[in-house]
Design an enzyme around this catalytic site. Structure first.
Site, PDB file in Angstrom:
ATOM      1  N   LYS A 193     -74.340  -7.581-136.160  1.00 49.11           N
ATOM      2  CA  LYS A 193     -73.488  -6.593-135.489  1.00 49.11           C
ATOM      3  C   LYS A 193     -72.254  -7.326-134.978  1.00 49.11           C
ATOM      4  O   LYS A 193     -72.365  -8.456-134.480  1.00 49.11           O
ATOM      5  CB  LYS A 193     -74.278  -5.953-134.345  1.00 49.11           C
ATOM      6  CG  LYS A 193     -73.541  -4.830-133.620  1.00 49.11           C
ATOM      7  CD  LYS A 193     -74.425  -4.159-132.561  1.00 49.11           C
ATOM      8  CE  LYS A 193     -73.701  -3.042-131.833  1.00 49.11           C
ATOM      9  NZ  LYS A 193     -74.567  -2.337-130.850  1.00 49.11           N
ATOM     10  N   SER A 222     -74.960   2.743-130.935  1.00 45.54           N
ATOM     11  CA  SER A 222     -73.746   2.113-131.407  1.00 45.54           C
ATOM     12  C   SER A 222     -73.958   1.174-132.597  1.00 45.54           C
ATOM     13  O   SER A 222     -72.997   0.785-133.245  1.00 45.54           O
ATOM     14  CB  SER A 222     -73.107   1.303-130.269  1.00 45.54           C
ATOM     15  OG  SER A 222     -73.966   0.248-129.873  1.00 45.54           O
ATOM     16  N   SER A 254     -79.015   2.001-128.429  1.00 48.68           N
ATOM     17  CA  SER A 254     -78.200   1.706-129.613  1.00 48.68           C
ATOM     18  C   SER A 254     -78.897   0.972-130.746  1.00 48.68           C
ATOM     19  O   SER A 254     -78.299   0.792-131.808  1.00 48.68           O
ATOM     20  CB  SER A 254     -76.964   0.906-129.217  1.00 48.68           C
ATOM     21  OG  SER A 254     -76.004   1.764-128.681  1.00 48.68           O
TER      22      SER A 254
HETATM   23  N1  GLN Z   1     -75.171   5.722-126.537  1.00 46.79           N
HETATM   24  C1  GLN Z   1     -75.217   4.992-125.308  1.00 46.79           C
HETATM   25  C2  GLN Z   1     -73.818   4.786-124.797  1.00 46.79           C
HETATM   26  O1  GLN Z   1     -72.948   5.327-125.364  1.00 46.79           O
HETATM   27  C3  GLN Z   1     -75.930   3.694-125.503  1.00 46.79           C
HETATM   28  C4  GLN Z   1     -75.091   2.662-126.144  1.00 46.79           C
HETATM   29  C5  GLN Z   1     -75.817   1.355-126.353  1.00 46.79           C
HETATM   30  O2  GLN Z   1     -77.032   1.276-126.270  1.00 46.79           O
HETATM   31  N2  GLN Z   1     -75.044   0.326-126.574  1.00 46.79           N
HETATM   32  O3  GLN Z   1     -73.583   4.120-123.846  1.00 46.79           O
END
Ligand code: GLN
Length: 488
Positions: free
Chosen positions: A80, A155, A179
């Site tokens: 990532k 994400s 995410s």
């Molecule tokens: N979807 C969540 C956010 O927008 C979690 C994101 C994540 O786990 N990095 O913050």
């Protein structure tokens, strides 16, 4: 699509490499051909490092020839683009860091390289890991390989799409509020977010430091066990990394599940869960019962407060962490600033996207004098209540099972203009982050042709038990081996 990989899993590829059925260079070439072919459709990568990958693969082959191969030598993976790499840019999905090259490697990047894995490149993601659909990336949305009109989740959308399309056998990912697990669910792959502190955060660009955790997206739980063993462990460079020995996750995979106590969190099934997704979850739970697990209902009454709690805590921490991107020490700098204030405001204004700005503003607000007690302190208290709910549940059960996401993958564009609806995607995953618990998502079938994920949540440092439970399910079923036809 370019020719398929010789085997679908890291475990099988590692055996193939050890048996000399193909070299690491041949395997890496095959992956790179698939990466290139899929890129116009999926946009899973931000940077492809073909040359470096082939050099690493040649080094892996040489190590094997010299009798120095480990279990993962020559296995291709991808990172990532939130993990710092010293040989190639790390963008975090943002214009702010579009040209940033880190002076050092993240600990997990060096650990996985030392284990002999070959990095194919850097994977697309929501900007600064803020998002649930991979639509906030400065480098464009990632598409779901099961239906390219739909989101892969976020994400870690690039990680999930790449593994689902079988263009990278495994990928690193991060999970602050879901995410890893949510994109794994939406793409029909396996995802693991370890216990907070189990894996080093050194060199992982910070979003919300008390919630962020590095983990993996893989085809199978067995693959996750193999890679987690190489990634986990104490790191003196991360003060929140925990100094406890790393168990042999792979050795624990086959333990029988007879007597395993499974809890179903009542609040997860009360409202908002798509009926067809719920049916797949219940079928998966029935498989566990057949394997000898005992299922009971438990209640975590404060868990429905996890989304509002998270959207105070995470923005607060992000507003502080992202202060460093000021166009001076790090990041994009605007053209010909008039003075210092203009430099800061235009550099940040141009460098960050809308969702990141929304989080910074929310975070600054909840931390400001007069609001700190009403919002931030209150959220920290609710966070304790949520942790206590989980602790109570784990007095009577070994693992919690339930949905990962309320629905299957939605269409690109469907929720971008409605942040609250987007935030509710993580209703089942955020609790584990607030409590620092490990969580997984594994594929358990399809609803309307799209993958459904089952979430497993365990007590702190129960990764071995969780991987074991996921693996036993995957021995009984083959959902994790289904790949989207267009990328077969
Ligand atoms: N979807 C969540 C956010 O927008 C979690 C994101 C994540 O786990 N990095 O913050």
């Amino acid at each position: 699509m370019a020719q398929s990989l010789p085997e679908p899993t890291v475990a099988a590829l590692a055996r193939g490499l050890a048996a000399g059925r193909y070299s690491a260079v041949e395997l890496t070439r095959a992956c790179l051909a698939r990466v290139e072919a899929a890129q116009p459709q999926l946009n899973a990568f931000i940077t492809i490092t073909a040359e470096a990958a082939l050099a690493a693969a040649a080094a892996a082959d040489a190590a094997r020839a010299a009798g120095r191969a480990g279990p993962l030598t020559g296995v291709p993976i991808a990172h990532k683009d939130i993990f710092c790499t010293s040989d190639v840019r790390t963008t975090c999905g943002s214009k702010m860091l579009a040209n940033f090259v880190s002076p050092y490697d993240a600990t997990i990047v060096s650990k996985l390289a030392a284990a002999g894995t070959v990095n194919l490149g850097k994977l697309n993601m929501d900007e600064f890991a803020m998002g649930s659909s991979n639509e906030t990336s400065h480098f464009g949305p990632v598409r779901n390989p099961w239906d390219t009109a739909r989101v892969p989740g976020g994400s870690s959308g690039g990680s999930a799409a790449a593994v689902a399309a079988r263009i990278a056998p495994a990928a690193t990912a991060t999970d602050t509020g879901g995410s890893i697990r949510q994109p794994a669910a939406l793409c029909g792959v396996t995802g693991i977010k370890p216990t907070y502190g189990r894996v080093s955060r050194y060199g992982m660009i910070a979003f919300a430091s008390s919630l962020d955790q590095a983990g993996l997206i893989t085809v199978s739980a067995e693959d996750a066990a193999l890679l987690l063993g190489a990634m986990a462990g104490f790191d003196p460079r991360d003060s929140t990394s925990v100094d406890s020995p790393v168990p042999d996750y792979a050795a624990a995979l086959d333990a029988p599940l007879a007597g395993l106590r499974i809890g179903l969190v009542r609040e997860f099934f009360e409202k908002g869960l798509d009926a067809e997704c719920e049916a797949r979850i219940r079928e998966a739970i029935a498989v566990y019962e057949k394997l000898g697990a005992r299922v009971q209902e438990v209640s975590c009454p404060n868990l429905p407060l996890s989304v509002p709690t998270y959207y105070v805590v995470a923005p607060a921490e992000c507003s502080s962490n992202l202060a460093r991107f000021d166009g001076v020490r790090f990041g994009h700098r605007c053209e010909s600033p008039r003075n210092l204030t203009d430099l800061y405001s235009r550099s940040r204004g141009e460098g960050f996207g809308a969702e990141v700005k929304r989080r910074i503003m929310t975070g600054t607000y909840v931390l400001s004098a007069g609001y700190y007690d009403a919002y931030y302190l209150k959220a920290q208290r609710v966070r304790q209540l949520i942790s206590a709910d989980f602790a109570r549940a784990f007095e009577s059960v070994d693992l919690l099972l339930g949905p990962t996401s309320p629905t299957t993958a939605f269409e690109i564009g469907a929720k971008v203009d409605d942040p609250i609806t987007m935030y509710l995607n993580d209703i089942y995953t955020i609790g584990a982050n607030l409590a620092g618990l490990p969580g997984m998502s594994i594929p358990v079938g399809f609803a309307g042709g799209l993958p459904v994920g089952l979430q497993l949540i365990g007590p702190h440092f129960s990764e071995a038990r969780m991987l074991n439970a996921a693996h036993r399910y995957q021995l009984e079923t083959d959902w994790h081996l289904r790949a989207p036809a267009a990328f077969a």
